[in-house]
Structures are given as structure tokens and as C-alpha cells.
Design a protein around this motif. Structure first.
Motif, PDB file in Angstrom:
ATOM      1  N   ILE A 154       0.820  -1.226   0.000  1.00 22.79           N
ATOM      2  CA  ILE A 154       0.000   0.000   0.000  1.00 22.79           C
ATOM      3  C   ILE A 154       0.852   1.273   0.000  1.00 22.79           C
ATOM      4  CG2 ILE A 154      -1.656   1.363   1.362  1.00 22.79           C
ATOM      5  CD1 ILE A 154      -3.067  -1.334   1.988  1.00 22.79           C
ATOM      6  N   THR A 178       2.621   1.633  -3.341  1.00 20.52           N
ATOM      7  CA  THR A 178       1.676   2.012  -4.393  1.00 20.52           C
ATOM      8  C   THR A 178       1.327   3.491  -4.303  1.00 20.52           C
ATOM      9  OG1 THR A 178       0.771  -0.222  -4.453  1.00 20.52           O
ATOM     10  CG2 THR A 178      -0.590   1.532  -5.401  1.00 20.52           C
ATOM     11  N   GLN A 212       3.536   4.524  -7.435  1.00 19.93           N
ATOM     12  CA  GLN A 212       2.616   4.423  -8.570  1.00 19.93           C
ATOM     13  C   GLN A 212       1.670   5.615  -8.661  1.00 19.93           C
ATOM     14  OE1 GLN A 212       3.829   1.417  -7.343  1.00 19.93           O
ATOM     15  NE2 GLN A 212       4.767   1.148  -9.339  1.00 19.93           N
ATOM     16  N   LEU A 218      -0.036   1.146 -11.686  1.00 20.67           N
ATOM     17  CA  LEU A 218      -0.999   1.327 -10.604  1.00 20.67           C
ATOM     18  C   LEU A 218      -1.974   0.155 -10.566  1.00 20.67           C
ATOM     19  CD1 LEU A 218      -2.414   2.908  -8.349  1.00 20.67           C
ATOM     20  CD2 LEU A 218      -3.676   4.129 -10.143  1.00 20.67           C
ATOM     21  N   PHE A 219      -2.532  -0.195 -11.728  1.00 22.50           N
ATOM     22  CA  PHE A 219      -3.507  -1.282 -11.764  1.00 22.50           C
ATOM     23  C   PHE A 219      -2.852  -2.650 -11.571  1.00 22.50           C
ATOM     24  CE2 PHE A 219      -6.253   2.055 -13.183  1.00 22.50           C
ATOM     25  CZ  PHE A 219      -7.427   1.738 -12.508  1.00 22.50           C
ATOM     26  N   ASN A 224      -0.521  -3.104  -9.320  1.00 25.52           N
ATOM     27  CA  ASN A 224      -0.507  -3.186  -7.865  1.00 25.52           C
ATOM     28  C   ASN A 224      -1.896  -3.404  -7.289  1.00 25.52           C
ATOM     29  OD1 ASN A 224       2.227  -2.785  -8.101  1.00 25.52           O
ATOM     30  ND2 ASN A 224       2.315  -1.222  -6.522  1.00 25.52           N
ATOM     31  N   ILE A 225      -2.912  -2.844  -7.926  1.00 24.51           N
ATOM     32  CA  ILE A 225      -4.287  -3.084  -7.482  1.00 24.51           C
ATOM     33  C   ILE A 225      -4.640  -4.558  -7.677  1.00 24.51           C
ATOM     34  CG2 ILE A 225      -6.712  -2.597  -8.009  1.00 24.51           C
ATOM     35  CD1 ILE A 225      -5.816   0.336  -8.547  1.00 24.51           C
ATOM     36  N   ALA A 226      -4.220  -5.139  -8.794  1.00 24.43           N
ATOM     37  CA  ALA A 226      -4.468  -6.568  -9.037  1.00 24.43           C
ATOM     38  C   ALA A 226      -3.726  -7.427  -8.014  1.00 24.43           C
ATOM     39  CB  ALA A 226      -4.052  -6.942 -10.455  1.00 24.43           C
ATOM     40  N   ALA A 285      -2.900  -6.511  -5.015  1.00 28.25           N
ATOM     41  CA  ALA A 285      -3.639  -6.333  -3.758  1.00 28.25           C
ATOM     42  C   ALA A 285      -4.878  -7.232  -3.741  1.00 28.25           C
ATOM     43  CB  ALA A 285      -4.037  -4.866  -3.571  1.00 28.25           C
ATOM     44  N   GLY A 286      -5.534  -7.371  -4.886  1.00 28.27           N
ATOM     45  CA  GLY A 286      -6.691  -8.270  -4.980  1.00 28.27           C
ATOM     46  C   GLY A 286      -6.312  -9.709  -4.695  1.00 28.27           C
TER      47      GLY A 286
END
Length: 135
Positions: free
Chosen positions: A92, A95, A99, A109-110, A112-114, A116-117
Motif C-alpha cells: 500500500i 503504491t 505508482q 498502478l492497476f 498493484n491493485i491486481a 492487492a486483490g
């Protein structure tokens, strides 16, 4: 309402192993390219977030060590939920600082979002050692 989905144990193992790779590679980058990683922080718009937590060089080394240990733990399936929590806690601020702080493209960015998922999947689900797992 009790809705359950059967998930193959093998798919959970594959997700865990594949997800661990990004942390193992990133940890080596942090530990063997400290100056380059600190420079990325210094160029980020939100570098103040990193500086708030302390010396960026120390943070890069610390995050590298944590990602190496927790990435390996995720790889082998040791304390998966806690490992995922630790990795998310490292992901977090990285990111937000790097990012979001250098948002020239949305891809990183996305990514890192993936990631995180994937970590949230292991945080929110308690898996038993079974061939098929109900979630």
C-alpha cells in the motif's frame, strides 16, 4: 445466506505461487538496487509519504527484507493469511508513493491493485488442506 463455491486446491496453490513471484523479484531489486529505488521515491510526487515513515534508504532495505521473507513464506504456503496481510501492508505505501506519485501511466498502478486483490483473496479466505475448498 450460505453460498459456497468449490475451488480446486491446485488453483489456490498456483495463485499463491504465482503471486509470490512479484514480491521475490521486487525484494531482490530493493536489496541490490537501493540507490535506484531511492531515486524512484525521490522523483515521486508523494515522496513525502515515504519520508514521513523515515529514511528512504532504510525503508527500501527494510521493505526488501520483508518482501523476501514474506514472499518466500507465501511461496511455500506458510501462515498464508498473515503473510498476505504483511505483504499488503508493504504494498500500500509503495503504491501510494511510487505508482500514484508518478502516475504517467495507469498500468503499474492497476498492476498493484491486481496484486492487492490477490493478497485480499488469501486474507479473506481461510483455506484448509483439502482437495477441494468451499469458499
Amino acid at each position: 445466506m450460505n453460498s459456497q463455491i468449490l475451488v480446486s486446491r491446485r488453483s489456490i496453490q498456483l495463485l499463491r505461487v504465482m503471486l509470490s513471484g512479484i514480491f521475490l523479484v521486487a525484494s531482490l531489486h530493493h536489496l541490490f538496487n537501493i540507490k535506484k529505488t531511492v531515486n524512484r521515491i525521490d522523483q515521486a510526487s508523494f515522496k513525502g509519504l515515504a519520508y514521513f515513515f523515515g529514511n528512504p534508504e532504510l525503508l527500501v532495505i527494510l521493505s526488501g527484507v520483508v518482501m523476501l521473507i514474506a514472499g518466500f513464506a507465501l511461496l511455500i504456503g506458510f501462515k498464508t493469511r498473515w503473510t498476505a496481510i504483511i505483504l499488503l501492508a508493504v504494498l500500500i505505501p509503495i503504491t501510494l508513493t511510487v505508482q500514484v506519485g508518478q502516475i504517467t501511466t495507469l498500468g503499474p498502478l492497476f498492476k498493484n491493485i491486481a496484486i492487492a486483490g490477490g493478497l485480499l483473496f488469501f486474507i479473506l479466505n481461510d483455506f484448509k488442506d483439502q482437495q477441494t475448498t468451499k469458499i
